[in-house]
Scaffold this motif. Structure first.
Motif, PDB file in Angstrom:
ATOM      1  N   GLU A  71       0.819  -1.118  -0.033  1.00  0.00           N
ATOM      2  CA  GLU A  71      -0.069  -0.006  -0.018  1.00  0.00           C
ATOM      3  C   GLU A  71       0.904   1.309  -0.048  1.00  0.00           C
ATOM      4  OE1 GLU A  71      -3.086   2.175   3.049  1.00  0.00           O
ATOM      5  OE2 GLU A  71      -2.801   0.124   3.293  1.00  0.00           O
ATOM      6  N   VAL A  72       0.394   2.321  -0.663  1.00  0.00           N
ATOM      7  CA  VAL A  72       1.239   3.670  -0.710  1.00  0.00           C
ATOM      8  C   VAL A  72       0.527   4.857  -0.246  1.00  0.00           C
ATOM      9  CG1 VAL A  72       2.627   2.745  -2.710  1.00  0.00           C
ATOM     10  CG2 VAL A  72       0.743   3.896  -3.258  1.00  0.00           C
ATOM     11  N   ARG A  73       0.933   5.698   0.322  1.00  0.00           N
ATOM     12  CA  ARG A  73       0.137   6.874   0.883  1.00  0.00           C
ATOM     13  C   ARG A  73       1.008   7.945   0.743  1.00  0.00           C
ATOM     14  NH1 ARG A  73      -5.297   6.084   1.452  1.00  0.00           N
ATOM     15  NH2 ARG A  73      -5.232   3.908   1.545  1.00  0.00           N
ATOM     16  N   ALA A  74       0.514   9.327   0.431  1.00  0.00           N
ATOM     17  CA  ALA A  74       1.455  10.195   0.053  1.00  0.00           C
ATOM     18  C   ALA A  74       0.928  11.622   0.919  1.00  0.00           C
ATOM     19  CB  ALA A  74       1.289  10.877  -1.392  1.00  0.00           C
ATOM     20  N   GLY A  75       2.031  11.899   1.633  1.00  0.00           N
ATOM     21  CA  GLY A  75       1.858  13.375   2.362  1.00  0.00           C
ATOM     22  C   GLY A  75       2.189  14.480   1.305  1.00  0.00           C
ATOM     23  N   ALA A 109       7.205   4.807  -6.225  1.00  0.00           N
ATOM     24  CA  ALA A 109       6.650   6.555  -6.352  1.00  0.00           C
ATOM     25  C   ALA A 109       5.886   6.858  -7.356  1.00  0.00           C
ATOM     26  CB  ALA A 109       7.953   7.011  -6.472  1.00  0.00           C
ATOM     27  N   GLN A 110       5.985   6.162  -8.355  1.00  0.00           N
ATOM     28  CA  GLN A 110       4.772   6.334  -9.708  1.00  0.00           C
ATOM     29  C   GLN A 110       3.478   5.865  -8.987  1.00  0.00           C
ATOM     30  OE1 GLN A 110       6.532   3.884 -12.631  1.00  0.00           O
ATOM     31  NE2 GLN A 110       7.506   5.664 -13.507  1.00  0.00           N
ATOM     32  N   ILE A 126       6.934  13.120  -6.310  1.00  0.00           N
ATOM     33  CA  ILE A 126       7.302  12.353  -5.116  1.00  0.00           C
ATOM     34  C   ILE A 126       8.831  12.813  -4.884  1.00  0.00           C
ATOM     35  CG2 ILE A 126       7.343  10.193  -3.870  1.00  0.00           C
ATOM     36  CD1 ILE A 126       4.608  11.270  -4.357  1.00  0.00           C
ATOM     37  N   THR A 127       8.965  13.154  -3.602  1.00  0.00           N
ATOM     38  CA  THR A 127      10.372  13.673  -3.213  1.00  0.00           C
ATOM     39  C   THR A 127      11.246  12.843  -2.210  1.00  0.00           C
ATOM     40  OG1 THR A 127       9.226  15.034  -1.468  1.00  0.00           O
ATOM     41  CG2 THR A 127       9.668  16.239  -3.603  1.00  0.00           C
ATOM     42  N   ARG A 128      10.199  12.046  -1.545  1.00  0.00           N
ATOM     43  CA  ARG A 128      11.158  11.209  -0.513  1.00  0.00           C
ATOM     44  C   ARG A 128      10.084  10.087   0.118  1.00  0.00           C
ATOM     45  NH1 ARG A 128      12.778  13.665   5.364  1.00  0.00           N
ATOM     46  NH2 ARG A 128      14.257  11.907   6.024  1.00  0.00           N
ATOM     47  N   LEU A 129      10.876   8.811   0.431  1.00  0.00           N
ATOM     48  CA  LEU A 129      10.156   7.821   1.266  1.00  0.00           C
ATOM     49  C   LEU A 129      10.387   8.189   2.686  1.00  0.00           C
ATOM     50  CD1 LEU A 129       8.819   5.210   1.360  1.00  0.00           C
ATOM     51  CD2 LEU A 129      10.960   4.164   1.303  1.00  0.00           C
ATOM     52  N   VAL A 130       9.507   8.331   3.668  1.00  0.00           N
ATOM     53  CA  VAL A 130       9.586   8.540   4.730  1.00  0.00           C
ATOM     54  C   VAL A 130       9.513   7.522   6.033  1.00  0.00           C
ATOM     55  CG1 VAL A 130       9.517  11.129   4.586  1.00  0.00           C
ATOM     56  CG2 VAL A 130       7.425   9.876   5.137  1.00  0.00           C
ATOM     57  N   MET A 131       8.434   6.708   5.452  1.00  0.00           N
ATOM     58  CA  MET A 131       7.897   5.478   6.306  1.00  0.00           C
ATOM     59  C   MET A 131       7.765   4.157   5.707  1.00  0.00           C
ATOM     60  SD  MET A 131       5.383   7.318   9.324  1.00  0.00           S
ATOM     61  CE  MET A 131       4.574   8.059   8.292  1.00  0.00           C
ATOM     62  N   ALA A 132       8.331   3.179   6.106  1.00  0.00           N
ATOM     63  CA  ALA A 132       7.988   1.761   5.594  1.00  0.00           C
ATOM     64  C   ALA A 132       7.444   1.077   6.811  1.00  0.00           C
ATOM     65  CB  ALA A 132       9.015   1.181   4.995  1.00  0.00           C
ATOM     66  N   LEU A 133       6.423   0.659   6.863  1.00  0.00           N
ATOM     67  CA  LEU A 133       5.581  -0.003   8.141  1.00  0.00           C
ATOM     68  C   LEU A 133       4.875  -1.042   7.836  1.00  0.00           C
ATOM     69  CD1 LEU A 133       4.439   3.458   9.839  1.00  0.00           C
ATOM     70  CD2 LEU A 133       6.653   2.186  10.056  1.00  0.00           C
ATOM     71  N   LEU A 151       3.826   1.966   2.358  1.00  0.00           N
ATOM     72  CA  LEU A 151       5.068   2.974   2.192  1.00  0.00           C
ATOM     73  C   LEU A 151       4.335   4.261   2.247  1.00  0.00           C
ATOM     74  CD1 LEU A 151       6.769   1.377  -0.956  1.00  0.00           C
ATOM     75  CD2 LEU A 151       7.214   0.761   1.720  1.00  0.00           C
ATOM     76  N   PHE A 152       4.857   5.177   3.130  1.00  0.00           N
ATOM     77  CA  PHE A 152       4.681   6.662   3.060  1.00  0.00           C
ATOM     78  C   PHE A 152       5.638   7.623   2.161  1.00  0.00           C
ATOM     79  CE2 PHE A 152       2.474   4.509   6.527  1.00  0.00           C
ATOM     80  CZ  PHE A 152       1.266   5.148   6.696  1.00  0.00           C
ATOM     81  N   PHE A 153       5.048   8.473   1.500  1.00  0.00           N
ATOM     82  CA  PHE A 153       5.986   9.309   0.805  1.00  0.00           C
ATOM     83  C   PHE A 153       5.681  10.732   1.013  1.00  0.00           C
ATOM     84  CE2 PHE A 153       5.877   5.550  -1.761  1.00  0.00           C
ATOM     85  CZ  PHE A 153       7.099   5.310  -2.300  1.00  0.00           C
TER      86      PHE A 153
END
Length: 210
Positions: A71-75, A109-110, A126-133, A151-153
């Motif tokens: 799962e991907v999430r974007a801040g 990221a895509q 997308i600039t950065r991966l910050v959390m993988a939980l 994955l949180f970006f």
């Protein structure tokens, strides 16, 4: 681990049966793995009070070596430092940040950028991966039948216009002290949102993982 023992047992047994059915050649071994799959469905149905037939069908549709789902999430933050959130139609219009299951033939990221565009109308970089939980360690509700890696970006808006979609009913930016209480907690938790604000304001913080 914060999830109930029966859920962990059912997941493990289902994964063993799925992988076993992928590689087993002996018909007696296949029969044993099919029995394990039925046992996993029985345990999960008993624990969550759902239809055993429905869960057995869900498990039967899983093929190949059993691995966590992604799962991907974007801040996404605006110039005022507010985070982009959407109302999720499938969860009674509760609030979450853009995201969803990762699709094939896209990088993580895509996938994150695609989810933001599909749910909000904004084009982002997308600039950065910050959390993988691991989802099971995060106290999300309701629990998932399968193991999930989240994955949180972080990202920034590069174009587009705000627009709702078949998945979302409202789009808004929120300051950290304005985060709504009615969150879609199967998707996002208050602590995760607070961490995204911290990563946004402190770009030198290392990524978090478990």
């Amino acid at each position: 681990m914060t999830e109930p023992a029966w859920l962990l047992w059912a997941r493990d047994i289902q994964a063993i049966s799925q992988t076993g059915l992928t590689y087993a050649k002996d018909p007696f071994d296949r029969e044993r793995y099919e029995t394990l799959r039925k046992l996993a469905a029985h345990i999960m149905a008993t624990g969550c009070d759902d239809s055993e037939v429905k869960i057995a069908s869900l498990f039967a549709g899983q093929q190949g070596y059993a691995t966590p789902k992604l799962e991907v999430r974007a801040g996404i933050f605006d110039e005022q430092g507010r985070i982009l959130m959407v109302r999720e139609i499938l969860d009674k219009n509760r609030w979450t940040i853009p995201g969803g299951w990762a699709d094939t033939n896209y990088t993580p990221a895509q996938n994150a950028a695609k989810e933001v565009f599909e749910e909000t109308g904004y084009e982002v970089r997308i600039t950065r991966l910050v959390m993988a939980l691991d989802r099971s360690t995060q106290q999300h509700m309701p629990p998932e039948p399968f193991s999930v890696t989240k994955l949180f970006f972080l990202g920034e808006i590069t174009g587009g216009q705000p627009a709702t979609s078949i998945e979302t009913s409202e789009i808004r930016f929120f300051a950290q002290n304005e985060i709504p209480a009615d969150l879609s907690e199967g998707r996002i938790l208050p602590g995760q949102i607070n961490k995204l604000f911290r990563f946004h304001t402190c770009p030198d913080l290392p990524a978090e993982f478990d």
